[in-house]
Design an enzyme around this catalytic site. Structure first.
Site, PDB file in Angstrom:
ATOM      1  N   GLY A  20      -8.729  -0.694   5.358  1.00 36.57           N
ATOM      2  CA  GLY A  20      -9.559   0.317   4.707  1.00 36.57           C
ATOM      3  C   GLY A  20      -9.060   0.618   3.310  1.00 36.57           C
ATOM      4  O   GLY A  20      -8.211   1.495   3.126  1.00 36.57           O
ATOM      5  N   SER A  47     -11.351  -0.287  -0.144  1.00 32.77           N
ATOM      6  CA  SER A  47     -12.462   0.064  -1.031  1.00 32.77           C
ATOM      7  C   SER A  47     -13.258   1.252  -0.514  1.00 32.77           C
ATOM      8  O   SER A  47     -13.396   1.448   0.692  1.00 32.77           O
ATOM      9  CB  SER A  47     -13.400  -1.127  -1.187  1.00 32.77           C
ATOM     10  N   GLU A  89     -10.593 -10.753 -12.518  1.00 33.73           N
ATOM     11  CA  GLU A  89     -10.146 -10.009 -13.697  1.00 33.73           C
ATOM     12  C   GLU A  89      -8.890  -9.193 -13.396  1.00 33.73           C
ATOM     13  O   GLU A  89      -7.966  -9.144 -14.201  1.00 33.73           O
ATOM     14  CB  GLU A  89     -11.279  -9.103 -14.203  1.00 33.73           C
ATOM     15  N   GLU A 147      -1.102 -11.527   1.184  1.00 30.09           N
ATOM     16  CA  GLU A 147      -2.442 -12.074   1.372  1.00 30.09           C
ATOM     17  C   GLU A 147      -2.958 -12.841   0.166  1.00 30.09           C
ATOM     18  O   GLU A 147      -4.063 -13.325   0.176  1.00 30.09           O
ATOM     19  CB  GLU A 147      -3.429 -10.955   1.749  1.00 30.09           C
TER      20      GLU A 147
END
Lengths: 378, 241
Positions: free
Chosen positions: A130, A132, A365, A247
């Site tokens: 959890g 975003s 980005e 990750e």
């Protein structure tokens, strides 16, 4: 300057036998459909996950006391690269095995560890992350979902979004604000939220291919025990970003389109032409290089180092590679011909899902910004 | 890195830095001979240095990093092979490309942090940061490719790895030289400034001992002949013990 410290990776002696075992298991229980083999780490198959659990291929590096198998990090690397290269449906357990389990073992209290870790290793407990929120994407430090103390426990309110696999998961590790009025990176903590807790609602978000992989998750007065706190109160930012190193550099960052590359090789062996030869050569060279880079980061992680810059470079290069494959295949192959059906189907599927490759786990980005900072810019 | 390898690097690095692009065999070969570098790949029992291929990578990469004016890889390969074997020289150029890209990256990052425009260093602009980050990834890939090929050479058969490594390094030259010059602006285009010693060599090395078309075709033919189902098993078998 040498930004990526190269080293000879010492592959484990057990690697060949381990590969044979994984290949046999995938041949017996893996996915047959070539399209579903693409990007296979987002394809949940709880039955397959349980089979891997039974075979000792989940929680491979974890202590036996918590259901693990005490194998080395590189042995785990061998097993997961085999699963991904074969397009096995590993989506159900992927996040739990890759990062939630290790995080719980490192920072979790005994209650959390006993409840979740052995179940993950059996392939019976799946996790989601959890991070975003509707107003908080790349700017993760702006999270507003908040938990307040209530006696010994917590009450959680707010909303997460783009939560991959929330609908098949048993628990979420959520980054939430635990200090009222705190700003940015301060006052954040990680909480372990069982998905069946009253007040947790999961709503599907259907992607552009019609698939349901991610979700909205709502928290309405969700009551959690004090033991739901993972690690240290107020250290959530540090904990969550350290987790990202794990990750960013795995083989899933460059293998999502491997099945399409293999179909291209199959196609090129029937329709020989120099342009296809060159395309295959170029993509093979890149796969070979990325595998070495990813494995080299795994070797550093195994020694307890934190190769954050190298890991981030693997993600950037790997994502660009797995995104380029469908574009290059489409440009090179005539899909009008009827004998290209499988190649075409896999290619069109990947064209549609590949935009997500440089969004998930940090946008291109953001990733390049992290690399720039690592180079000493800013 | 092993201790002997670190010692080798610590000997070679300052010497190559001192000699640099202006070195010539007539003037400076004896300095290289004092360290035994032309005999780097000749076995110890034949009076050579007895280096392995990762030692070779270390020395060749530093030759690239400092844009050394003497083609020390060619000398070392000639002494070892009796001729300049195409594959070994392709490996050598891969290592030199890896080193030169790292050096050009270091120059570019330093310049971006120093040069001020609009009241702040170039390195503060996101557009410049993103370009340099992409360059760093390419330099990293070239270095890892060179290491992968060196390891394969130490194991024995390295035909696949050298083809893949030279091809990958060649491709990195494009982004690397483009970004290095773009970040430097006009000064990087002058004879006075050191960047061209690196970039002009990088363009040359990309063509030497197999350009992109040459290696991608050879590698592609090889992969296609082995067949799709053999690709992954072959790739992993090449590194497994």
């Amino acid at each position: 300057m040498q930004t990526f410290v190269t080293e000879a990776v010492d592959w484990p002696d057990t690697a060949p036998a381990l590969r044979e075992r994984v290949r046999a298991l995938v041949a017996e229980h893996g996915e047959r459909d070539q399209v579903r083999r693409a990007n296979s780490w987002t394809k949940p198959d709880p039955q397959f996950s349980r089979k891997l659990g039974k075979a000792g291929l989940l929680g491979m590096t974890w202590p036996k006391e918590y259901g693990g198998h005490e194998r080395s990090q590189l042995e785990r690397y061998v097993a997961i690269e085999e699963l991904l290269a074969a397009g096995a449906p590993v989506g159900a357990h992927w996040i739990a095995d890759r990062q939630s389990g290790p995080l719980l073992l490192r920072l979790g209290n005994e209650e959390l560890k006993r409840r979740w870790v052995p179940a993950i290793a059996r392939g019976e407990a799946f996790a989601c992350i959890g991070l975003s929120e509707p107003g908080s994407g790349s700017d993760l430090a702006s999270v507003r979902t908040a938990a307040r103390r209530d006696g010994d426990g917590w009450v959680l309110d707010g909303q997460k979004v783009w939560t991959t696999g929330a609908h098949v998961s048993h628990f979420m590790i959520a980054l939430v604000r635990t200090e009222a009025g705190s700003e940015r990176q301060k006052g954040l903590s990680q909480l372990v939220v069982p998905m069946d807790t009253p007040g947790v609602t999961v709503k599907p978000i259907v992607d552009l291919t019609g698939a349901h992989e991610f979700n909205e998750v709502f928290f309405d007065q969700v009551r959690l025990p004090g033991s739901a706190l993972l690690g240290t109160e107020g250290e959530g930012w540090k904990q969550a970003t350290a987790e990202l190193s794990l990750e960013r550099s795995g083989p899933e960052r460059y293998l999502s389109s491997m099945v399409l590359f293999l179909e291209l090789v199959r196609h090129a062996s029937v329709h020989r032409n120099p342009e296809l030869d060159m395309l295959v050569g170029r993509l093979a060279a890149e796969a070979w290089t990325l595998r070495l880079m990813s494995a080299s980061v795994a070797a550093k992680l195994a020694r307890g180092e934190d190769p954050a810059l190298e890991a981030t470079m693997v993600k950037d290069l790997g994502n660009s590679y797995e995104q380029a494959i469908p574009q290059l295949v489409q440009a090179a192959v005539d899909f009008g011909s009827p004998d290209n059906e499988v190649l075409r189907a896999v290619c069109f599927y990947l064209l549609q899902v590949s935009p997500s490759f440089s969004l998930r786990g940090g946008t291109r980005e953001i990733v390049k910004g992290i690399i720039a900072r690592g180079l000493g810019l800013r | 890195m092993s201790d002997t390898r670190r010692m080798l690097a610590e000997m070679v690095d300052p010497l190559f830095a001192e000699l640099g692009p202006d070195a010539t065999e007539a003037k400076d070969l004896s300095r290289l001979e004092q360290l035994g570098l032309p005999l780097l790949l000749v076995p110890e029992d034949e009076g050579g240095f007895g280096g392995d291929w990762i030692d070779a990578l270390t020395v060749f990469r530093l030759a690239g990093y400092h844009a050394l004016g003497i083609d020390i890889p060619a000398l070392a390969v000639e002494r070892a092979d009796g001729g300049q074997c195409e594959q070994t020289m392709a490996f050598a150029r891969t290592c030199q490309i890896a080193g030169a890209l790292d050096a050009a990256l270091a120059l570019s990052v330093a310049y971006a942090n120093e040069r001020q425009q609009f009241g702040r260093p170039l390195g503060k602009f996101q557009a410049v940061q993103q370009s340099l980050a992409g360059f760093a990834c390419e330099a990293a890939a070239a270095n890892c490719a060179a290491m992968g090929a060196a390891q394969a050479l130490d194991r024995g058969d390295a035909g696949f790895e050298i083809a893949a490594a030279k091809l990958r390094a060649n491709r990195a030259v494009e982004v690397g030289t483009t970004v290095a010059h773009q970040v430097h602006g006009a000064i990087g285009f002058t004879q006075e400034y050191a960047l061209h010693h690196l970039t002009r060599r990088l363009w040359q090395w990309r063509s030497e001992y197999g350009n992109d078309a040459y290696w991608s075709r050879r590698l592609g033919e090889h992969v296609i002949e082995d067949g799709a189902d053999a690709f992954w098993p072959n790739l992993t078998a090449r590194t497994d013990p």
